[in-house]
Design a protein around this motif. Structure first.
Motif: not given
Length: 980
Positions: A960-965
């Motif tokens: 579940n890639l989340v790499c920005t706010c």
């Protein structure tokens, strides 16, 4: 006879002795153990044998490479003496006002960021955030950086920084080749209006890969000739702002992957590359509060589409959660990186510019979206004022659409006069044969504008303030004005007062374990003292405020520093020449291999492309070899971890017609001095190859043996390890190379240097001297240690490692030792039997160490299921004992599992680490006490470093890639999802 005065005689004698002492000696301040400690530690290493330190060294280092002669270095100086000498050198630099541009801009480093990040050991002595539970502060700051870049570029995913803009563009070329639908296509188009250093680095990178770099005008190119990639500059190097939509659409219609090199400040006003249709955006975040520093270090950025997230080079920080469901940051998608993919990796990058990326992210946090837009608008407005003034003075601008840079057409006669008047006012401009370029920045004032007008038109009396009133709009077409909001997240809209930012910085710092807390005992990643005296000169304006393309006549202090540092490093390594250009260890590897390649080509042996690499090598080695156009052939290691000489000989013989090089780490990756090193070098030379020595472990050799003496032809050095430049949380680094005499002509050149035409190799980094502004750190270290101190440091590094090995051997087997039972400067603890006896993995011990207040050693490398420990010479016996006691106590906890006293799955190791939120929770259903969980050792009751989160779920974060706010509108929704 005059009667003697005894007390006066004694006073005179004592004073004479005191005067002869160097009371400010730095050596005992850098080296942790005292003489008494050394004696006590030697007794542990070799009980009842009267072992001396000299005996230990002679039984550790092979006799045939032991460097008996003292290093020819200046005598050691005190901290005060060295600082005075360096200040004298720095004074030879002339800090002129530079309006040169070309990707570098003067800027204002907010004092709250300079003092509390750049000058704060709590930030610059952190290690790479592989142990995420004790690195949450830095990871959050990098997460903010990624968000900043993604928002401003209009692309979906960004990494946590790269080394510089030029190498980021070269990485974009590699990514484009990998994802292009044009298979076996080798044509790459580069906009002629890219920065010259970017073009040069791309050409260097392309050459060994057989890529044809075409430099030209993208607007006249139809891309019908198969082309896998295109890079544009937006705004251009000459300042032009072009609407590239049509060019990008034309290129993409032919299957071309499009990269846009851009400026983050300009993107607060201009349509972002993602909205123009670009696939990739690269650039530098330097003007976001990071000093010029004569070229570096600065944090480059790299953003692309989500579809390419598994091909993006460098590190990515992702948001996951811990075992309690709390949000937690960690490094994401590590399986794509070079240390796992090795020769199949598309990049050899194993680092980032973390400290500089943190500064840039905090600059964005501090100013917020409106503050950044205000800065950009002011810079652009002043540029328009200057343009109007020069127009009134009857000068013609080369282009009418610009952001902060204008190009002024001039006659040869006017050019000479302008240059003379600029020099008289100590101003640098960007000169060509028929134009003068002027780039403005955040520090530009109305007074500067008036001065610039006087340089161009002293006979004109132009009312600058009246011109301000005439500026009503942007100097580009309305279609290019940004419409999309950016930085709407709470973090960029909450900390605009100094009090608030200071507290935010401190909160993040408190979540990170650094050398200010405890030793960081990482093998091959030497985390030694970064002395304050070494760090102070970094922020001196004489080093920090100079443009990398300022005339050499203005940088005589830097030139002296470079020359002296190169000479000292050459003496230490035994080589004839040194290049300071590579700005990371990975870049040093790559540059060294390119030097070898250029040498073979010069000798008309271009077929030499086989690189032999031991199976134990760090992942950057094979990745670097492939990038240098070589084919990797692995060499086996024996049961003791040494190179299998028989296998090496057989493969050198088999490939003798094509043998280019051997890459070897020495002392070995397994932490021992291989006795056959001289013979190994001879074998390679016998078959026409060159020996590349990875100098990551130079910490065990300085003053005791020299690579150039025992057969190496090239060696890169990690100045951020052996020579005290701090890790900065994962960067910056410096990776210079030393070479033997026959390779000196092939060292990297640079388009800025007049002698570049004579070089056989182009630049490998954007700056001619890489990360120039942090080189004073290593200069200070060598000057304050001298030959005696450096040699003693190496001996103590070896002693400290052997002391730890001796203390821990009864509890954890030492996997490898040398021929006489010694380790070098690091040792490998074999934890594999514990999986069978107690179900304990190496990760469990790493996490449990956090509860004891320690960062884990290197985990599962170079052998899976092991820990590599390197204490360094800077750690005292007391600190070494504290670490050993923690490891011994953890072994006792494992014994409780083995005997059934503790549960096999619900125990302090499996549940580690234990953050305060868990310890203080109303719910406690574990079969051991809270005290045992949180305070397992006496010193934790005196001072407790609390991990910020529980163990992180890495697999969830990759799925579940989340790499920005999340934007402010989604903030509450995101938090709800994470809690669930």
């Amino acid at each position: 006879m005059t009667q003697a005065v005894p007390h006066r005689q004694r006073h005179s004698l004592d004073l004479e002795q005191l005067i002869s002492l160097n009371s400010g000696s730095f050596i005992p301040r850098h080296i942790g153990p005292t003489q008494a400690d050394v004696a006590a530690m030697l007794a542990v290493v070799s009980p009842n044998q009267g072992l001396s330190l000299a005996d230990l060294i002679s039984t550790t280092i092979p006799a045939d490479i032991y460097h008996q002669a003292n290093l020819n270095l200046p005598p050691a100086e005190s901290e005060a003496q060295a600082l005075v000498e360096l200040k004298t050198i720095a004074a030879k630099n002339q800090v002129w006002r530079s309006f040169i541009g070309l990707g570098y801009h003067n800027c204002i480093t907010p004092p709250v960021i300079q003092r509390n990040i750049l000058e704060n050991p709590g930030w610059y002595t952190q290690y790479t955030p592989y142990q995420a539970e004790v690195a949450q502060g830095r990871l959050e700051a990098l997460f903010n950086f990624q968000t900043l870049v993604s928002d401003l570029t209009g692309l979906e995913i960004a990494n946590a920084s790269l080394l510089d803009e030029a190498t980021a563009a070269a990485e974009a070329m590699s990514l484009s080749a990998g994802i292009s639908k044009h298979k076996n296509c080798h044509r790459f188009f580069v906009d002629a209006n890219c920065h010259p250093q970017t073009i040069a680095v791309i050409q260097t990178r392309a050459n060994p890969l057989g890529i044809e770099v075409v430099v030209g005008d993208p607007e006249t190119e139809d891309f019908t000739v198969p082309t896998f990639g295109l890079v544009l500059q937006y705004p251009g190097s000459d300042g032009r702002v072009c609407d590239y939509r049509a060019v990008i659409a034309k290129a993409k219609a032919q299957g071309v992957i499009v990269t846009v090199a851009t400026d983050l400040l300009a993107l607060t006003l201009l349509t972002p590359p993602g909205e123009l249709g670009a696939d990739i955006a690269v650039g530098s975040s330097q003007r976001f509060g990071v000093p010029l520093g004569y070229g570096g270090p600065h944090a480059a950025f790299f953003a692309t589409k989500d579809a390419y997230k598994r091909q993006i080079p460098g590190r990515i920080v992702g948001l996951s959660h811990d075992v309690t469901g709390q949000p937690a940051y960690r490094l994401a998608l590590q399986t794509r990186e070079q240390h796992i993919r090795r020769e199949k990796a598309t990049s050899n990058i194993c680092t980032a510019q973390v400290l500089l990326a943190v500064m840039a992210s905090m600059y964005g946090v501090y100013h917020g979206p409106q503050g950044l837009k205000n800065i950009a608008s002011r810079v652009h407005g002043l540029t328009q004022v200057l343009a109007k003034a020069l127009h009134r003075a009857r000068y013609q601008l080369v282009h009418q659409q610009f952001f902060d840079t204008i190009q002024v057409a001039v006659t040869p006669e006017a050019l000479g006069l302008i240059k003379q008047r600029a020099e008289n006012t100590e101003i640098n401009l960007n000169y060509t044969q028929a134009t003068v370029g002027i780039s403005l920045d955040e520090t530009t004032t109305l007074k500067d504008i008036q001065t610039l007008i006087q340089i161009f038109a002293p006979e004109h009396n132009i009312d600058v303030e009246a011109l301000i009133l005439e500026i009503k709009d942007w100097a580009w077409d309305e279609a290019l004005t940004r419409k999309t909001p950016y930085l709407t997240q709470p973090v960029f809209n909450s900390y605009h007062s100094e009090h608030e930012l200071l507290r935010y910085i401190h909160r993040l710092q408190a979540k990170d374990l650094s050398l200010t807390t405890s030793m960081i005992p990482l093998g091959s990643c030497t985390m030694k003292l970064n002395a304050t005296a070494e760090m102070i000169p970094v922020t001196w304006p004489e080093f920090g405020q100079i443009h990398p393309f300022a005339p050499l006549t203005q940088t005589q202090g830097y030139q002296q520093l470079f020359s002296e540092l190169e000479t000292m490093l050459a003496e230490i390594t035994g080589f004839a020449g040194v290049s300071l250009q590579p700005n990371a260890g990975s870049q040093g590897e790559y540059a060294g291999l390119l030097v070898i390649r250029a040498y073979h080509h010069h000798r008309h042996e271009p077929q030499r492309n086989i690189c032999l690499i031991p199976t134990s090598a760090h992942g950057t080695n094979p990745a670097s070899a492939v990038m240098a156009g070589m084919t990797v052939v692995t060499v086996n290691c024996d049961d003791q971890g040494n190179i299998d000489v028989a296998d090496l000989t057989a493969k050198a013989d088999k490939y003798q017609a094509n043998l280019a090089a051997l890459m070897i780490t020495y002392p070995s990756t397994h932490g021992v001095f291989e006795t056959e090193i001289r013979h190994i070098c001879q074998i390679i030379h016998q078959y026409g190859g060159q020996v590349y020595l990875d100098g990551a472990n130079m910490n065990a050799m300085v003053g005791l043996c020299r690579p150039g003496d025992f057969g190496a032809d090239v060696c890169h050095l990690n100045l951020h390890k052996t020579f005290c430049i701090p890790h900065g949380g994962g960067g910056p680094g410096v990776g210079p190379i030393g070479v033997a005499a026959h390779l000196v002509p092939f060292l990297p050149g640079h388009p800025f240097l007049t002698e570049a035409q004579a070089q056989h190799l182009g630049p490998v980094t954007a700056g001619a001297w890489g990360s120039a502004s942090i080189l004073p750190i290593s200069w200070m270290y060598i000057k304050m240690m001298g030959a005696e101190g450096l040699t003693q440091a190496t001996k103590i590094a070896i002693l400290n490692a052997n002391y730890i090995a001796s203390r821990l051997a009864p509890y954890y087997p030492i996997l490898y030792t040398g021929a006489k039972g010694r380790v070098a400067h690091e040792c490998i603890l074999d934890l594999r039997p514990l999986k069978k006896s107690a179900g304990i993995e190496v990760e469990d011990i790493a996490k449990r160490l956090m509860d004891y207040g320690f960062h884990a050693p290197t985990v599962s490398w170079p052998v899976a299921g092991t820990m590599m420990v390197e204490p360094t010479e800077s750690e005292s016996q007391a600190e070494l004992d504290r670490f050993c006691e923690a490891m011994i106590a953890i072994r006792a906890e494992i014994a409780e599992i083995e005997t059934g006293i503790a549960d096999r799955t619900n125990n302090p190791l499996k549940n580690a680490p234990h953050p305060a939120s868990v310890i203080t929770s109303d719910l406690w259903d574990r079969p051991y006490s809270r005290a045992k969980a949180a305070y397992p050792a006496p010193w934790t009751k005196d001072y407790k470093f609390w991990p910020a989160v529980s163990r992180i779920d890495n697999a969830y974060g990759d799925r579940n890639l989340v790499c920005t706010c999340a934007p402010m509108s989604d903030y509450s929704v995101t938090q709800t999802v994470l809690r669930e």
